[in-house]
Design an enzyme around this catalytic site. Structure first.
Site, short mmCIF file in Angstrom:
data_model
loop_
_atom_site.label_atom_id
_atom_site.label_comp_id
_atom_site.label_asym_id
_atom_site.label_seq_id
_atom_site.Cartn_x
_atom_site.Cartn_y
_atom_site.Cartn_z
N HIS A 97 0.84 -1.20 0.00
CA HIS A 97 0.00 0.00 0.00
C HIS A 97 0.87 1.24 0.00
O HIS A 97 2.01 1.22 0.44
CB HIS A 97 -0.93 0.02 1.22
CG HIS A 97 -0.20 0.02 2.52
ND1 HIS A 97 0.35 -1.12 3.07
CD2 HIS A 97 0.11 1.02 3.38
CE1 HIS A 97 0.94 -0.83 4.21
NE2 HIS A 97 0.82 0.46 4.42
N HIS A 142 0.85 5.37 1.18
CA HIS A 142 0.22 6.39 2.02
C HIS A 142 0.17 7.72 1.26
O HIS A 142 1.21 8.18 0.78
CB HIS A 142 1.02 6.63 3.30
CG HIS A 142 1.04 5.51 4.27
ND1 HIS A 142 0.54 5.62 5.55
CD2 HIS A 142 1.52 4.25 4.16
CE1 HIS A 142 0.70 4.46 6.19
NE2 HIS A 142 1.31 3.62 5.38
P1 AMP Z 1 2.72 0.63 7.29
O1 AMP Z 1 3.16 0.81 8.70
O2 AMP Z 1 3.35 1.60 6.31
O3 AMP Z 1 2.79 -0.79 6.84
O4 AMP Z 1 1.19 1.08 7.26
C1 AMP Z 1 0.15 0.32 7.81
C2 AMP Z 1 -0.96 1.28 8.06
O5 AMP Z 1 -2.19 0.57 8.11
C3 AMP Z 1 -0.83 2.04 9.38
O6 AMP Z 1 -0.81 3.43 9.11
C4 AMP Z 1 -2.09 1.62 10.15
O7 AMP Z 1 -2.62 2.68 10.93
C5 AMP Z 1 -3.03 1.21 9.05
N1 AMP Z 1 -4.07 0.25 9.41
C6 AMP Z 1 -3.93 -0.88 10.12
N2 AMP Z 1 -5.12 -1.54 10.25
C7 AMP Z 1 -6.03 -0.78 9.59
C8 AMP Z 1 -7.45 -0.89 9.36
N3 AMP Z 1 -8.16 -1.93 9.82
N4 AMP Z 1 -8.06 0.09 8.66
C9 AMP Z 1 -7.36 1.13 8.18
N5 AMP Z 1 -6.03 1.29 8.36
C10 AMP Z 1 -5.38 0.36 9.06
#
Ligand code: AMP
Ligand code: ZN
Length: 137
Positions: free
Chosen positions: A99, A101
């Site tokens: 993903h 951001h």
């Molecule tokens: P990363 O740390 O770059 O892998 O990003 C993972 C992101 O996913 C973090 O910013 C979390 O806050 C977000 N995240 C985790 N679980 C969920 C969820 N159920 N819905 C939306 N975002 C989520």
């Protein structure tokens, strides 16, 4: 059932605040309290990170990210936009499903909104997403 949280979001098994969707991509609001205003642009098929993507998947995420970025700009007129991703635990990745951001920036590091501590931001998330969706229609 998949143990991957983003696979479960894509499958509709975990609710998310959807911003954009096409065949290969789903974009939704990040619910992390430290990440107000982040839009996550996720590849639908499970791939751990950029190292695992093929050309079509890479192109699909880039195209969707740019479309959503333009909608964020139209909706909120941020001063700028940060676009980032972490690839691998050592780089800070915490959800091992690819993903990007998208983070609107106001006056340097300011976000589009802040969330009340310990207050689930569902209504704010939905209002925020609705403004972006309106620019994508
Ligand atoms: P990363 O740390 O770059 O892998 O990003 C993972 C992101 O996913 C973090 O910013 C979390 O806050 C977000 N995240 C985790 N679980 C969920 C969820 N159920 N819905 C939306 N975002 C989520
Ligand atoms: Zn997954």
């Amino acid at each position: 059932m998949s143990e991957c949280v983003f696979c479960r979001i894509v499958a509709g098994q975990i609710p998310s605040t959807r911003v954009y969707e096409d065949d290969l991509v789903l974009a939704f609001m990040d619910i992390g309290e430290v990440n107000p205003g982040h839009v996550l642009v996720a590849l639908k098929p499970h791939a751990e990170n950029l190292f695992a993507l093929d050309d079509a998947q890479t192109a699909a995420v880039a195209r969707a990210s740019a479309r959503v970025a333009r909608a964020i700009r139209a909706a909120f007129e941020p001063a700028g936009l940060s676009v980032y991703q972490a690839n691998g635990a050592a780089a800070g990745q915490t959800v091992f499903h690819y993903h990007v951001h998208l983070v609107p920036r106001h006056d340097g590091d300011g976000m589009a909104f802040t969330w009340p501590v310990n207050n689930p931001p569902r209504e704010q998330l939905e209002a925020h997403a609705a403004r972006i969706r309106a620019q994508l229609a």
